[in-house]
Design a protein around this motif. Structure first.
Motif, short mmCIF file in Angstrom:
data_model
loop_
_atom_site.label_atom_id
_atom_site.label_comp_id
_atom_site.label_asym_id
_atom_site.label_seq_id
_atom_site.Cartn_x
_atom_site.Cartn_y
_atom_site.Cartn_z
N ASN A 30 0.82 -1.20 0.00
CA ASN A 30 0.00 0.00 0.00
C ASN A 30 0.86 1.27 0.00
OD1 ASN A 30 0.85 0.42 2.66
ND2 ASN A 30 -1.11 -0.13 3.58
N SER A 31 0.21 2.42 0.05
CA SER A 31 0.93 3.69 -0.06
C SER A 31 1.82 3.97 1.14
CB SER A 31 -0.07 4.84 -0.24
OG SER A 31 -0.97 4.90 0.86
N LEU A 32 1.62 3.25 2.25
CA LEU A 32 2.48 3.38 3.42
C LEU A 32 3.67 2.44 3.37
CD1 LEU A 32 -0.27 3.63 6.20
CD2 LEU A 32 0.95 5.50 5.07
N GLY A 33 3.76 1.62 2.30
CA GLY A 33 4.87 0.69 2.15
C GLY A 33 4.66 -0.63 2.85
N LEU A 34 3.44 -0.92 3.29
CA LEU A 34 3.15 -2.15 4.00
C LEU A 34 2.42 -3.13 3.10
CD1 LEU A 34 1.94 -0.65 7.38
CD2 LEU A 34 4.19 -1.62 6.88
N ARG A 44 -5.70 -4.48 -7.77
CA ARG A 44 -4.57 -4.26 -6.88
C ARG A 44 -3.65 -3.16 -7.42
NH1 ARG A 44 -1.64 -9.72 -5.84
NH2 ARG A 44 -2.45 -10.31 -7.88
N LEU A 45 -3.52 -2.08 -6.67
CA LEU A 45 -2.57 -1.02 -6.97
C LEU A 45 -1.38 -1.23 -6.05
CD1 LEU A 45 -4.96 2.04 -7.33
CD2 LEU A 45 -4.14 0.47 -9.10
N ASP A 46 -0.23 -1.56 -6.65
CA ASP A 46 0.97 -1.93 -5.89
C ASP A 46 1.95 -0.76 -5.91
OD1 ASP A 46 2.13 -4.19 -4.46
OD2 ASP A 46 3.69 -4.14 -5.99
N TYR A 47 2.24 -0.21 -4.73
CA TYR A 47 3.11 0.96 -4.61
C TYR A 47 4.56 0.51 -4.50
CZ TYR A 47 -1.09 3.76 -3.82
OH TYR A 47 -2.31 4.38 -3.96
N GLN A 48 5.42 1.02 -5.40
CA GLN A 48 6.82 0.64 -5.46
C GLN A 48 7.68 1.60 -4.64
OE1 GLN A 48 7.51 -2.31 -7.57
NE2 GLN A 48 5.31 -2.22 -7.14
N VAL A 49 8.90 1.14 -4.30
CA VAL A 49 9.83 1.96 -3.53
C VAL A 49 10.20 3.23 -4.28
CG1 VAL A 49 12.18 2.01 -2.57
CG2 VAL A 49 10.74 0.01 -2.22
N ASN A 50 10.27 3.16 -5.62
CA ASN A 50 10.67 4.32 -6.43
C ASN A 50 9.53 5.32 -6.66
OD1 ASN A 50 9.07 2.97 -8.26
ND2 ASN A 50 10.71 2.50 -9.70
N GLY A 51 8.39 5.11 -6.04
CA GLY A 51 7.27 6.02 -6.16
C GLY A 51 6.29 5.69 -7.26
N LEU A 56 -1.28 -4.47 -10.45
CA LEU A 56 -0.75 -5.81 -10.24
C LEU A 56 -1.76 -6.84 -10.77
CD1 LEU A 56 1.54 -7.51 -9.11
CD2 LEU A 56 0.49 -7.33 -6.85
N VAL A 57 -1.38 -7.53 -11.84
CA VAL A 57 -2.22 -8.55 -12.46
C VAL A 57 -1.38 -9.81 -12.60
CG1 VAL A 57 -3.57 -9.18 -14.50
CG2 VAL A 57 -3.51 -6.79 -13.73
N GLU A 58 -1.81 -10.90 -11.96
CA GLU A 58 -1.00 -12.12 -11.90
C GLU A 58 -1.82 -13.35 -12.25
OE1 GLU A 58 2.28 -11.74 -8.55
OE2 GLU A 58 0.29 -11.42 -7.70
N PRO A 59 -1.14 -14.41 -12.71
CA PRO A 59 -1.84 -15.68 -12.94
C PRO A 59 -2.12 -16.39 -11.62
CG PRO A 59 0.51 -15.95 -13.34
CD PRO A 59 0.29 -14.48 -13.08
N PHE A 174 17.31 -16.03 -10.06
CA PHE A 174 16.97 -15.51 -8.74
C PHE A 174 16.61 -14.04 -8.87
CE2 PHE A 174 21.60 -15.62 -9.26
CZ PHE A 174 21.91 -14.27 -9.19
N THR A 175 15.94 -13.51 -7.87
CA THR A 175 15.57 -12.10 -7.84
C THR A 175 15.80 -11.54 -6.45
OG1 THR A 175 13.25 -12.47 -7.26
CG2 THR A 175 13.80 -12.43 -9.60
N VAL A 176 16.14 -10.27 -6.38
CA VAL A 176 16.24 -9.53 -5.12
C VAL A 176 15.54 -8.20 -5.34
CG1 VAL A 176 17.74 -8.51 -3.39
CG2 VAL A 176 18.43 -10.62 -4.54
N LYS A 177 14.52 -7.91 -4.55
CA LYS A 177 13.75 -6.67 -4.71
C LYS A 177 13.72 -5.90 -3.40
CE LYS A 177 9.21 -4.93 -6.14
NZ LYS A 177 7.84 -5.30 -6.57
N ASP A 178 14.18 -4.66 -3.45
CA ASP A 178 14.11 -3.77 -2.30
C ASP A 178 12.66 -3.33 -2.12
OD1 ASP A 178 14.28 -1.72 -0.45
OD2 ASP A 178 15.84 -0.61 -1.49
N ILE A 179 12.05 -3.67 -0.99
CA ILE A 179 10.66 -3.27 -0.76
C ILE A 179 10.55 -2.21 0.33
CG2 ILE A 179 9.77 -5.47 -1.59
CD1 ILE A 179 9.16 -6.21 1.33
N GLY A 180 11.67 -1.63 0.72
CA GLY A 180 11.66 -0.49 1.63
C GLY A 180 11.96 -0.83 3.07
#
Length: 260
Positions: A30-34, A44-51, A56-59, A174-180
Motif C-alpha cells: 500500500n501507499s504506506l509501504g506495508l 490491486r494497486l501496488d506501490y513501489q519503492v521508487n514512487g 498488479l495482475v498475476e496468474p 533468482f531475484t532480489v527486490k528492495d521493498i523499503g
C-alpha cells in the motif's frame, strides 16, 4: 484506474471501464509501504519503492508452504538458532514477523521446512528478510541434503554474494527486490529432479555459511513461499494448509463502433 470498487476499475481517460474478477484475496504493497491483503474482486494497486504505482495482475498461483509467517512452530526445524515472534519490525500491515537469532557455536545456522511437491517441475522459493546483523542464504534442498540450489544476499544493500547449485539440482535464476525500510524480497528458481518433497531453508550468513556466532545477531523474516513455477509471485499467506490465489482477470467491452 482513477477509482475502483468490487468488480470494477474505472478508466482515467474516456468511458471504458474494466470489469475485475479474482475470487480470492491477494496481497499488495500500500501507499504506506506495508504489505496488505486485498479482498476478492478488488483491483490491486501496488506501490513501489521508487514512487511508481503499478497495476498488479498475476496468474493463478499456490503457496505450497503451508505455514508462511509463523516460523516459531515445530514444523520448522532449527539448527543452531532460535526464532521468536517479532511484533514491531515487519513489512506487513499486521506488524508481525519473526526474529531469527543465531547461537554462539562456530558452525552453520539454518531453519528448514519440509514441503511436498510434484516431481521434476520448476520450484521457486521466496521470502522477505531484513538484516539484524547477518545476511541470508535462501536454499531449496533435497530432504537428504544431497542436492540444492541457492542464492546468498547481502541484506545491507541487496547485493548478491553468491549463487549456485549442487548435486543433481540446477539453478535457473533468482531475484532480489528492495521493498523499503531495509526489507528485501528474495527468490530463487530451479529444479531438483526425481524428488516428491524438498526442504525450504534459510541459512544465516556472515563471511561464509559457517561462522562463529555471537548469540544475538541474525535476521528478521516473513512470507516463506514455495511455488511450482518459473518465477515468484506476490506473497500468498498460509496458516496450516496450502493456499491458492486465483488469477486476476480484467476485461473491457470494446468502444462503440469497434469492428472485429
Amino acid at each position: 484506474p482513477n477509482a475502483f470498487k468490487s468488480g470494477k476499475a474505472y478508466n482515467v481517460i474516456g468511458s471504458t471501464d474494466f470489469a475485475v474478477l479474482r475470487n480470492t484475496s491477494a496481497s499488495r504493497r500500500n501507499s504506506l509501504g506495508l504489505i496488505i491483503q486485498e479482498v476478492s474482486n478488488i483491483v490491486r494497486l501496488d506501490y513501489q519503492v521508487n514512487g511508481v504505482t503499478m497495476l498488479l495482475v498475476e496468474p493463478q498461483r499456490t503457496n505450497l508452504n503451508n505455514n508462511s509467517n509463523i516460523l516459531t512452530t515445530s514444523d520448522y526445524s532449527k539448527s543452531n538458532l532460535s526464532v521468536v515472534a517479532e511484533t514491531s519490525i515487519s513489512p506487513l500491515s499486521t506488524g508481525l514477523s519473526n526474529r531469527i537469532i543465531e547461537d554462539s557455536a562456530n558452525t552453520t545456522k539454518g531453519i528448514f521446512k519440509n514441503v511436498s511437491i510434484s516431481q521434476n517441475l520448476a520450484i521457486t522459493i521466496s521470502g522477505i528478510y531484513k538484516s539484524n546483523g547477518r545476511n541470508i542464504r535462501l536454499l531449496c534442498l533435497s530432504t537428504n541434503f544431497a542436492s540444492a540450489f541457492f542464492v546468498t544476499v547481502n541484506l545491507t544493500n541487496g547485493a548478491i554474494i553468491d549463487s549456485g547449485a549442487q548435486g543433481t539440482a540446477t539453478l535457473s535464476g533468482f531475484t532480489v527486490k528492495d521493498i523499503g525500510n531495509g526489507w528485501y524480497s528474495i527468490s530463487a528458481t530451479g529444479i531438483i529432479p526425481n524428488v516428491s518433497a524438498v526442504l525450504q531453508a534459510s541459512f544465516l550468513f556472515d563471511t561464509s555459511v559457517s561462522y562463529q556466532g555471537n548469540g544475538s545477531a541474525g535476521v528478521y523474516a516473513v512470507a516463506m513461499q514455495l511455488e511450482q513455477a518459473t518465477s515468484a509471485s506476490s506473497s500468498i499467506f498460509t496458516n496450516g494448509s496450502a493456499v491458492t490465489r486465483n488469477e486476476d482477470v480484467l476485461t473491457v467491452s470494446p468502444p462503440a463502433g469497434t469492428v472485429k
